[in-house]
Design a protein around this motif. Sequence first.
Motif, PDB file in Angstrom:
ATOM      1  N   UNK A   4      -6.708   5.489  -1.783  1.00  0.00           N
ATOM      2  CA  UNK A   4      -6.074   4.730  -3.080  1.00  0.00           C
ATOM      3  C   UNK A   4      -7.248   4.013  -3.791  1.00  0.00           C
ATOM      4  N   UNK A   5      -8.336   4.226  -3.173  1.00  0.00           N
ATOM      5  CA  UNK A   5      -9.956   3.424  -3.838  1.00  0.00           C
ATOM      6  C   UNK A   5      -9.837   1.945  -4.007  1.00  0.00           C
ATOM      7  N   UNK A  26       0.820   9.070  -5.502  1.00  0.00           N
ATOM      8  CA  UNK A  26       0.762  10.472  -4.705  1.00  0.00           C
ATOM      9  C   UNK A  26       1.620  11.230  -4.479  1.00  0.00           C
ATOM     10  N   UNK A  27       2.896  10.658  -4.392  1.00  0.00           N
ATOM     11  CA  UNK A  27       3.995  11.525  -4.057  1.00  0.00           C
ATOM     12  C   UNK A  27       5.157  11.588  -5.284  1.00  0.00           C
ATOM     13  N   UNK A  28       4.704  11.031  -6.304  1.00  0.00           N
ATOM     14  CA  UNK A  28       5.433  11.106  -7.425  1.00  0.00           C
ATOM     15  C   UNK A  28       6.677  10.352  -7.592  1.00  0.00           C
ATOM     16  N   UNK A  58       0.802  -0.994  -0.071  1.00  0.00           N
ATOM     17  CA  UNK A  58       0.070   0.031   0.026  1.00  0.00           C
ATOM     18  C   UNK A  58       0.792   1.266   0.103  1.00  0.00           C
ATOM     19  N   UNK A  59       1.860   1.187   0.868  1.00  0.00           N
ATOM     20  CA  UNK A  59       2.781   2.464   1.025  1.00  0.00           C
ATOM     21  C   UNK A  59       3.560   2.527  -0.368  1.00  0.00           C
ATOM     22  N   UNK A  60       4.176   1.425  -0.750  1.00  0.00           N
ATOM     23  CA  UNK A  60       4.596   1.713  -2.400  1.00  0.00           C
ATOM     24  C   UNK A  60       3.667   2.543  -3.107  1.00  0.00           C
ATOM     25  N   UNK A  61       2.588   1.833  -3.231  1.00  0.00           N
ATOM     26  CA  UNK A  61       1.547   2.478  -4.181  1.00  0.00           C
ATOM     27  C   UNK A  61       1.185   4.061  -3.920  1.00  0.00           C
ATOM     28  N   UNK A  62       1.049   4.331  -2.416  1.00  0.00           N
ATOM     29  CA  UNK A  62       1.043   5.807  -2.236  1.00  0.00           C
ATOM     30  C   UNK A  62       2.104   6.477  -2.524  1.00  0.00           C
ATOM     31  N   UNK A  63       3.220   6.240  -2.652  1.00  0.00           N
ATOM     32  CA  UNK A  63       4.451   6.893  -2.852  1.00  0.00           C
ATOM     33  C   UNK A  63       4.446   7.100  -4.345  1.00  0.00           C
ATOM     34  N   UNK A 114       9.349   1.678   2.069  1.00  0.00           N
ATOM     35  CA  UNK A 114       8.143   0.966   2.472  1.00  0.00           C
ATOM     36  C   UNK A 114       8.659  -0.138   3.545  1.00  0.00           C
ATOM     37  N   UNK A 115      10.152  -0.569   3.351  1.00  0.00           N
ATOM     38  CA  UNK A 115      10.634  -1.519   4.295  1.00  0.00           C
ATOM     39  C   UNK A 115      10.642  -1.032   5.593  1.00  0.00           C
ATOM     40  N   UNK A 116      10.833   0.387   5.871  1.00  0.00           N
ATOM     41  CA  UNK A 116      10.731   0.902   7.156  1.00  0.00           C
ATOM     42  C   UNK A 116       9.040   1.139   7.794  1.00  0.00           C
TER      43      UNK A 116
END
Lengths: 440, 317
Positions: free
Chosen positions: A414-415, A383-385, A375-380, A395-397
Motif C-alpha cells: 500500500x506504499x 485492492x479488493x474494491x 491497514x486491512x481496511x485500506x487494503x480492502x 477488519x475487526x476479525x
Amino acid sequence: MSLLASVVDLLIPGSGSGKAILAAVLLGAGCGLLGCFVVLRRVALMGDAVSHAVLPGVVAGLIYSSERSPGVIFLFAALAGLLGAGLVRLMMVSTRLKSDAALGIVLATFFAFGIMWQSRNQQDTVGVMNFLFGNIGSIDASDLRMMLMTTLMLVVTMFFLRRPLLMMSFDEGFSRGLGYPVRVLNGVFYFLLTFSVVVALQAVGVVLVSAMLITPAAAAYLLTDRFERMMLLSVLFGVASGITGGLVSAEVNGLPTGPVIALCATALFGIIYLLAPRHGVLSKVMRTIRRRMRVRRENMLKAIYQIHEGEGFAHEEVSVLMLARKRGQTEENVIKDCKALLNRGFIEMAEDGVSLHLSRLGWKRAMEIVRNHRLWELYLTNEADYAEDHVHEDAEKIEHILEPGIVRLLEQHLNFPELDPHGKPIPQPSHLVAQPPVSI
Amino acid sequence: MRLLEYITLPWDVLGVGALWLVLMAFFVALPCSQMGSFLILRRMALTGDAISHSVFPGVVIAFYITGDLASPWLIVGAGLAGLFSTVLIELIHKWTRVKQDAATGISFTALFALGVVLMEMLLGRNVDLDLECVLHGRLGLLLEEDRSLFLGLQVPTPVIVMAGVAAFTMVLLGLFCRVMTLSSFDTDLAASYGYRPAVIHYSMMFVVSFVVVAAFQAVGAILVIALLILPGAAAYLCTYRLKPMLILAALHALISAFGGLYLHVWFNSNMAASVVVCGGVLFLLAWLLGPVDGVLWKWLKDEHSELEEISDEVVND
C-alpha cells in the motif's frame, strides 16, 4: 514350510493365559495395522461389511472340517470375505447403487446366509457363538499357529507395500500417475483387510471385529501426524484393549470377549479424544478460550487507544467509566478485563482505582492492533474494491491474526500509507521510541 | 407330483401357522421396505445399520426395567439410545479430525458392545432377550407366543402388534410422501418451500428407529439391516420412478415373506434369516435382469452395439 511351522510352534506359550495374551497381541497387530489404512482411506464401513461377510465361510469351515481345523475355517472365512468385497465392488461399477447400499446389501445378505446355514446344521456348529461374539479363552495352540502365520504374512506384506499403500490412501490419482498398479494394490489391500478380520475372528467375533479395525486406529490418529507412529500406537492400543478385554471377560462368567474388548478400545479412544495434546477436545477448548481472552484483551487496548485518539492524546489517563461507555459494558466487567491487562503489564492503574494509563508495552500492542485494523481496511478498499462502509467487520476479525510479516507486506503493497479509508491516521508502533504520541 | 408336495409342504406341516408366519414376516418387512427405499434414495443406507446396532442398549435397559418385550417403553429407550449415538457421532467428527465414517463405526460398535455387556450382566440367562434373539430374532418362535382373539380367530399377539406398526407407518408415509420425496431429491428446494431439512431428517430417523425397534424382536439386530436395504435397492434397479419403486419394494417384502417361509420349511432353517436370504436372491435377480439396471441387458446391448459397429464398418467399406 514345516520349518516355519516348527519355528512358529516355539513362540506359542503353554499356559492358558499366555495363549490369550498372544492372541490379543496378534489381534492388535493385525487389526491395528490395517485399521490405520481403513481410517485414512475412509472405508471404515467396508471393514464392517467384510467382517460380517465372513460368517458363511466360518459356518462352512465348521461344517466341512471334521476336526474343525483352523486352517479350513480360515480359508473359507477369507474366501467369503473376499467374495463379499468383490461383490461390493462389482455392484458399485455395474449399477446406480452407491457404496452405502452395496455395503449394506453384502453385509446383511451374507450374514443372513451364514445364520440360515448355521441354524440348519446346529449340531455341527456348536462353537459358532465363539466366532460371532468372540471367546479368547477358546483359542488353542492350532488356532494360534494359524493366527501367527497369517499375521506374519500380513506384517511382511505391509512392510514391503507400505509406501504405495500409504500413497494410495491419500491420493489415488497421484499414485496412478507415479505408475503404481493401483488396481492390483486395491485388490491386495482388501485381501489383507480380509485376513486381518479372519485373524481377529475368534478373539472378538464377527459382529464387533470392525470396532478393532476402527477404534484403535482412530485413537492413534488423534495422537500423531506421522504414519509410522500411528501404526505403532494403533497396534499398541489394539493389544492393550485385547488383553484388558480378555482378562475382564474371563473374570465375569459367560460374558463374551468381543463386546468387552470393543468397550475397552472405546474407553481408550474416549480418554484420548479428551486428552490428546493437539487433536484432543480439551486442548482444543483451551485453545479457543485462550484465543477469545486474547481477543478481548486486545479489544480493550484498542478501546483505550481510541479514547486517547478521540481526545487528541491530550490526557494521560483514561477512566474506567469512559471505557465502560466506549465498550458498552458494565463497570464491573471493565474492571475485570483491566485486571487481565494489568497482569500482563499492558496497563497501570492510577492510585484512585478508577482510572488507568497504558504502559509502554500496552501502547505498542494497542498501536499494532489499530494499525492492523486500519491497514486491512485500506487494503480492502484499495485492492479488493470493497465499499468503505463494508470493511469494518472484516477488519475487526483479522486485526487479531495478522502477523508482522504480513503487516510488512501490506505496508509495502500500500506504499506505506498514513491514513485509513475513513481519514484516520494509521499508527506506527515502530516510531514509539522516537516520538511517543503522549509524553509518559 | 413331487413338485406339488414341495409347494404344499409348509401348509401341511404348519397348517394355519404358516399363514401367521408369512403375515408376521410381511408386516415386519413392509414398513422396513418403505422407509428403506427413502434411505437408499438419500444415500443413507448405512444409517439403518448404525441405528439398528446402537438402539440395542436402550432396548436392553428398557426391557430390564419393564420386564416386558412388548412394552412401548422399549421404543422410548431405543429412541433415546439412537439419539445418543447421533450425538456421539457428531461429537467425534465435529470436534476432531476423525471422519464421519470412522466416527459412525466407533459409536455404533461401542453402543452395540455396551448393549451385549449390559444384557449379559443385567438379564443373565433370560429366555426372552439373549444373544440368540439378537442374532436370530424371535420370528421362528411365533407359533409358541400368546394368542389373542381377533375377528373370531386365535391370532398370535405379535402379528396384531406388528400389523398395527405396519399400518401406522403406511399412514404416516401416505401423509408425508410428498414432503419426503421432495426433500430426498432436492433438499434445497424443499427448504425453500419451508420444509426444514433438519426437521425432516430427524423425523425420518425417528420413524426408522421406530420401525427398526419393532422389527428388532422378530429378526434380530443385524438382519434388520437387510429388511431395510434389500427391497429398496432391488426396486431401485427396476425403475426410475418413485411410486413404482415403493410398490416394488412392498412386493419384494411380500415375496420374501412367502419365499422365506418355504426356505424355512424346506431346509429347516431359521425363519428370519430365510426371509433375508430370499430377499437377497430377489435382489440378485433384479441386479441381473432388472429392466433398468439389469447387467444382462447391458451386456447384451454392448454385444449388440459391437455387432452394429462391425456391420457399419463393413457397409462403409
